[in-house]
Write a protein that holds these residues in place. Structure first.
Motif, PDB file in Angstrom:
ATOM      1  N   PRO A 118      -5.129  -3.572  -7.058  1.00  0.00           N
ATOM      2  CA  PRO A 118      -4.743  -4.455  -5.941  1.00  0.00           C
ATOM      3  C   PRO A 118      -3.762  -3.813  -4.971  1.00  0.00           C
ATOM      4  O   PRO A 118      -3.824  -4.075  -3.770  1.00  0.00           O
ATOM      5  CB  PRO A 118      -4.111  -5.662  -6.668  1.00  0.00           C
ATOM      6  CG  PRO A 118      -4.744  -5.668  -8.012  1.00  0.00           C
ATOM      7  CD  PRO A 118      -4.961  -4.236  -8.365  1.00  0.00           C
ATOM      8  N   ASP A 119      -2.849  -2.977  -5.476  1.00  0.00           N
ATOM      9  CA  ASP A 119      -1.866  -2.361  -4.592  1.00  0.00           C
ATOM     10  C   ASP A 119      -2.343  -1.038  -4.010  1.00  0.00           C
ATOM     11  O   ASP A 119      -1.644  -0.420  -3.204  1.00  0.00           O
ATOM     12  CB  ASP A 119      -0.544  -2.147  -5.329  1.00  0.00           C
ATOM     13  CG  ASP A 119      -0.692  -1.264  -6.564  1.00  0.00           C
ATOM     14  OD1 ASP A 119      -1.817  -0.811  -6.832  1.00  0.00           O
ATOM     15  OD2 ASP A 119       0.326  -1.046  -7.256  1.00  0.00           O
ATOM     16  N   GLY A 120      -3.525  -0.574  -4.407  1.00  0.00           N
ATOM     17  CA  GLY A 120      -4.053   0.672  -3.872  1.00  0.00           C
ATOM     18  C   GLY A 120      -3.420   1.925  -4.445  1.00  0.00           C
ATOM     19  O   GLY A 120      -3.701   3.027  -3.989  1.00  0.00           O
ATOM     20  N   SER A 121      -2.590   1.785  -5.493  1.00  0.00           N
ATOM     21  CA  SER A 121      -1.926   2.970  -6.044  1.00  0.00           C
ATOM     22  C   SER A 121      -2.897   3.853  -6.821  1.00  0.00           C
ATOM     23  O   SER A 121      -2.661   5.042  -6.992  1.00  0.00           O
ATOM     24  CB  SER A 121      -0.754   2.557  -6.937  1.00  0.00           C
ATOM     25  OG  SER A 121      -1.203   1.720  -7.990  1.00  0.00           O
ATOM     26  N   VAL A 122      -3.987   3.258  -7.324  1.00  0.00           N
ATOM     27  CA  VAL A 122      -5.029   4.009  -8.034  1.00  0.00           C
ATOM     28  C   VAL A 122      -6.360   3.628  -7.418  1.00  0.00           C
ATOM     29  O   VAL A 122      -6.664   2.436  -7.283  1.00  0.00           O
ATOM     30  CB  VAL A 122      -5.035   3.706  -9.545  1.00  0.00           C
ATOM     31  CG1 VAL A 122      -6.088   4.541 -10.250  1.00  0.00           C
ATOM     32  CG2 VAL A 122      -3.660   3.955 -10.153  1.00  0.00           C
ATOM     33  N   ARG A 123      -7.152   4.629  -7.065  1.00  0.00           N
ATOM     34  CA  ARG A 123      -8.454   4.331  -6.472  1.00  0.00           C
ATOM     35  C   ARG A 123      -9.413   5.483  -6.744  1.00  0.00           C
ATOM     36  O   ARG A 123      -9.001   6.647  -6.855  1.00  0.00           O
ATOM     37  CB  ARG A 123      -8.332   4.096  -4.968  1.00  0.00           C
ATOM     38  CG  ARG A 123      -7.798   5.283  -4.172  1.00  0.00           C
ATOM     39  CD  ARG A 123      -7.663   4.969  -2.697  1.00  0.00           C
ATOM     40  NE  ARG A 123      -6.562   4.053  -2.437  1.00  0.00           N
ATOM     41  CZ  ARG A 123      -6.252   3.590  -1.221  1.00  0.00           C
ATOM     42  NH1 ARG A 123      -6.998   3.934  -0.188  1.00  0.00           N
ATOM     43  NH2 ARG A 123      -5.234   2.789  -1.055  1.00  0.00           N
ATOM     44  N   ALA A 124     -10.685   5.149  -6.892  1.00  0.00           N
ATOM     45  CA  ALA A 124     -11.719   6.169  -7.038  1.00  0.00           C
ATOM     46  C   ALA A 124     -12.042   6.747  -5.660  1.00  0.00           C
ATOM     47  O   ALA A 124     -12.152   6.005  -4.675  1.00  0.00           O
ATOM     48  CB  ALA A 124     -12.966   5.562  -7.664  1.00  0.00           C
ATOM     49  N   GLU A 146       0.837  -1.185   0.000  1.00  0.00           N
ATOM     50  CA  GLU A 146       0.000   0.000   0.000  1.00  0.00           C
ATOM     51  C   GLU A 146       0.880   1.245   0.000  1.00  0.00           C
ATOM     52  O   GLU A 146       1.840   1.337   0.761  1.00  0.00           O
ATOM     53  CB  GLU A 146      -0.894   0.011   1.249  1.00  0.00           C
ATOM     54  CG  GLU A 146      -2.022  -0.997   1.191  1.00  0.00           C
ATOM     55  CD  GLU A 146      -3.154  -0.514   0.306  1.00  0.00           C
ATOM     56  OE1 GLU A 146      -3.197   0.677   0.012  1.00  0.00           O
ATOM     57  OE2 GLU A 146      -3.975  -1.353  -0.098  1.00  0.00           O
ATOM     58  N   PRO A 147       0.599   2.231  -0.853  1.00  0.00           N
ATOM     59  CA  PRO A 147       1.376   3.470  -0.844  1.00  0.00           C
ATOM     60  C   PRO A 147       1.150   4.232   0.453  1.00  0.00           C
ATOM     61  O   PRO A 147       0.073   4.173   1.054  1.00  0.00           O
ATOM     62  CB  PRO A 147       0.831   4.238  -2.046  1.00  0.00           C
ATOM     63  CG  PRO A 147      -0.521   3.657  -2.290  1.00  0.00           C
ATOM     64  CD  PRO A 147      -0.455   2.245  -1.871  1.00  0.00           C
ATOM     65  N   ALA A 148       2.177   4.947   0.861  1.00  0.00           N
ATOM     66  CA  ALA A 148       2.079   5.725   2.098  1.00  0.00           C
ATOM     67  C   ALA A 148       1.138   6.904   1.913  1.00  0.00           C
ATOM     68  O   ALA A 148       1.064   7.498   0.843  1.00  0.00           O
ATOM     69  CB  ALA A 148       3.467   6.209   2.515  1.00  0.00           C
ATOM     70  N   ASP A 149       0.392   7.232   2.963  1.00  0.00           N
ATOM     71  CA  ASP A 149      -0.480   8.391   2.910  1.00  0.00           C
ATOM     72  C   ASP A 149       0.357   9.657   2.792  1.00  0.00           C
ATOM     73  O   ASP A 149       1.491   9.738   3.263  1.00  0.00           O
ATOM     74  CB  ASP A 149      -1.343   8.465   4.174  1.00  0.00           C
ATOM     75  CG  ASP A 149      -2.428   7.378   4.173  1.00  0.00           C
ATOM     76  OD1 ASP A 149      -2.749   6.903   3.071  1.00  0.00           O
ATOM     77  OD2 ASP A 149      -2.913   7.012   5.270  1.00  0.00           O
TER      78      ASP A 149
END
Length: 683
Positions: free
Chosen positions: A565-571, A519-522
């Motif tokens: 899956p990795d959360g790098s792109v999300r709506a 998961e990318p860091a916030d």
């Protein structure tokens, strides 16, 4: 005798006949209508089948064309490798005269200051004498001020011209001093000059290495050097590409190992011969009686597993022998091994080493090295020295460049003047030695400095990289952003030295070890907010792609799959200023991804009859994690009849940065037709 029917029976019979005719007419009409409908249905089916055949044929032709293009690219690469020596021999030899600069500077160009202030015409005032005198005095004052500014500008120019001429003369004096040292056989001058000759050669492909170490034996007048050769991967593994219709995929035809090895040996031999040619062609002062050249590759030793210089070729050549060769006609392998008595690995693909000849550190003098891990680390370089290196890069590109004073420089590190009469002018250069991504505020500050200084262009040079916000702001403005990878490449192209961290074992082209997606860091993401005019209801989606193919179905972000899956792109929910939004962590995108494609499509449930004619004044608003706007990206309007549209794509540059490329391709088949183009199967 017969009996005549009375009148009532005749009327009834006629009515029956009329009724029967009407029934038959209706039946005929129904039969005709049914046949007409059947004919139309068959015609429609034939047309649909024809269109389907044409679409399938067009798709097949497009895929076959792609396969042919890839094959042509492979064949062009092989042709480039096989013709390396022939093309290289046509390049002019390196000389000291090519290094000299003309003793001239840009002529004085005062611009608008050269135009006198027009004086008022008394005839235009008639009886308004007071007004005339007021305007006349104002014009006189303006003219006096112009003359003062012109004189001051002329003094500044004269001082600058004197300094420029002095610098040019000092530089030319240094070239003359080097030429004198070459005539005398000074070892340091000989090594530096011939190293520059190899680096300045235009014969080498861009992706070939340029690492060497050298020494000079003045007694034997022999240059001894180790010269890096390209690795085995320079020869394409694939021989050709074919499109397989039944499997709907491209099939790569492997190049036979024996053929690939033979081609690689030929390339190595050509590299050695071409390096020798460049050295002897540059010897205008007779400094070289012979050259001892050892060709190596930086690879992991099969015996120890450690990174080492593995020698694959070695040769010692007298000038008299080499001068009798006609290199454009020789077989490179036979010329090197039989004609010159050199050594060439029989299995260079397996790193089978040869015994090198005389090595530079055996000459007894200091060894000079260029390229590889011996290049200075730009991160560790003194700040003033780093700015001086950037200024030297601009001078190497034919410009006049000076470093500014360390105090009161107004955010300007280097000031350059491009003499090109059309595209040139004054250039403001800022240098940022960062390890993290340069913030967009630095680009905005540079733009303000360019405007305040009245310069033609601004250049921001960094050791790190830029984010999408920086490129979005710089788009359409007189700004150029040079990332760390691009800087190292520019330095290499102009014979200068520099690397981005790492030691002698570091390899800029080595692939990073594979790590699991996390998961990318916030706080390290961007938000892409979409808005448009009109009441049309749209679904905004994103595809994470390699080229024109989505990585997987899970990398298609839409209403049924709100994140990768990795959360790098999300709506994400849109802000008040937007109608839709996507959150992207560019640094966390998969390693195999080089595009993030944004698309919009009509929501068939909200308005199944709508099209994109109501999609106008659209734009993408780029924001950082705090919500601060970094820039706005314009996108194409929709067109009648279209129900899906590619808004644009963020594309990964060779340096790792991301650029935005506007889209505009529309689809009449909605989102299904669009995503099928990117390899998503729709059931």
């Amino acid at each position: 005798m017969s009996r005549r029917s009375n009148g009532l029976i005749g009327v009834w019979a006629e009515a029956q006949r009329q009724q029967q005719r009407q029934v038959e007419a209706r039946h005929r009409a129904e039969v005709q209508e049914q046949r007409r409908q059947e004919r139309e249905q068959r015609a429609h089916e034939r047309e649909a089948a024809r269109l389907d055949r044409e679409q399938r044929a067009a798709y097949r032709q497009a895929r076959e064309a792609e396969a042919r293009l890839r094959t042509e690219e492979i064949e062009a690469r092989v042709e480039e490798l096989t013709g390396l020596l022939v093309v290289g021999c046509r390049a002019p030899g390196f000389t000291t005269g090519a290094l000299a600069r003309a003793e001239q500077v840009e002529p004085f160009a005062p611009g608008h200051l050269a135009q006198p202030v027009p004086m008022p015409d008394p005839g235009q005032y008639r009886f308004a004498r007071a007004e005339f005198e007021r305007d006349w005095h104002a014009a006189q004052a303006a003219e006096a001020q112009r003359q003062q500014q012109l004189a001051a500008y002329r003094r500044q120019y004269d001082a600058w011209a004197v300094a420029q001429l002095a610098e040019i003369r000092r530089y030319n004096a240094g070239i003359a001093e080097m030429a004198s040292a070459l005539r005398e056989g000074d070892p340091d001058a000989v090594v530096e000059y011939f190293s520059a000759a190899l680096y300045a050669s235009t014969a080498w492909p861009e992706d070939f290495p340029h690492q060497l170490s050298a020494s000079y034996d003045p007694g034997a007048r022999q240059l001894v050097l180790n010269w890096e050769l390209p690795g085995f991967d320079i020869v394409p593994e694939t021989k050709s590409v074919r499109y397989m219709l039944n499997a709907d995929q491209e099939k790569e035809v492997a190049r036979p190992v024996t053929q690939r090895r033979a081609l690689y040996r030929d390339v190595l031999a050509q590299c050695v011969l071409l390096a020798l040619r460049d050295l002897f062609a540059a010897d205008e002062f007779g400094a070289l009686e012979s050259v001892a050249l050892n060709g190596f590759v930086d690879e992991h030793d099969p015996v120890t597993g450690r990174l080492a210089q593995i020698f694959l070729a070695a040769v010692t050549v007298p000038r008299s022998v080499f001068g009798q060769l006609h290199l454009e006609q020789v077989s490179a392998v036979e010329c090197l091994t039989e004609g010159l008595g050199g050594l060439l690995s029989a299995r260079p693909d397996q790193l089978a080493a040869v015994r090198p000849g005389r090595l530079p550190d055996e000459v007894g003098r200091g060894v000079v090295s260029h390229g590889g891990g011996d290049d200075p680390d730009l991160f560790a370089m003194d700040p003033v020295e780093f700015e001086g290196l950037v200024a030297e890069l601009f001078r190497a590109r034919g410009m006049r460049a000076v470093m500014t004073q360390r105090s009161n420089d107004g955010g300007v590190d280097v000031e350059a003047l491009d003499p090109d009469p059309i595209s040139g002018g004054r250039i403001i250069v800022q240098v940022k030695r960062y390890r993290k991504t340069v913030p967009p505020t630095a680009v905005r500050d540079l733009y303000g400095t360019v405007q305040g200084a009245g310069a033609n262009k601004g250049v921001l040079v960094t050791t790190s990289k830029f984010g999408p916000g920086s490129y979005a702001f710089a788009n359409g403005k007189p700004l150029t952003l040079v990332s760390g990878e691009e800087l190292v490449e520019l330095l290499r192209q102009h014979g200068l030295r520099g690397r981005l961290g790492g030691g002698s074992g570091a390899s800029a082209g080595a692939a990073a070890p594979a790590v699991p997606e996390a998961e990318p860091a916030d706080g390290d993401y961007n938000v892409l907010g979409m808005s448009w005019s009109g009441g049309v209801v749209l679904d905004v989606c994103a595809l994470v792609c390699h080229g024109t193919r989505v990585l997987s179905d899970e990398h298609f972000v839409f209403y049924n799959n709100p994140r990768t899956p990795d959360g790098s792109v999300r709506a994400v929910p849109a802000s008040a200023a937007d109608k839709a939004a996507v959150r992207v962590t560019f640094d966390a995108l998969p390693q195999g991804a080089d595009r993030l494609v944004l698309v919009a499509a009509i929501d068939p449930e909200a308005d199944p009859q709508a099209d994109l004619s109501g999609f106008t004044d659209a734009r993408i608003r780029l924001s950082d994690a705090s919500g601060a706007e970094l820039g706005q990206l314009e996108v194409s309007d929709g067109r009648p009849g279209e129900t899906a549209l590619v808004l644009g794509s963020f594309r990964r540059r060779a340096s790792g940065d991301w650029d935005f490329v506007i889209g505009g391709r529309g689809y009449t088949g909605g989102l299904e037709a669009l995503v099928q183009e990117y390899g998503i199967e729709v059931a």
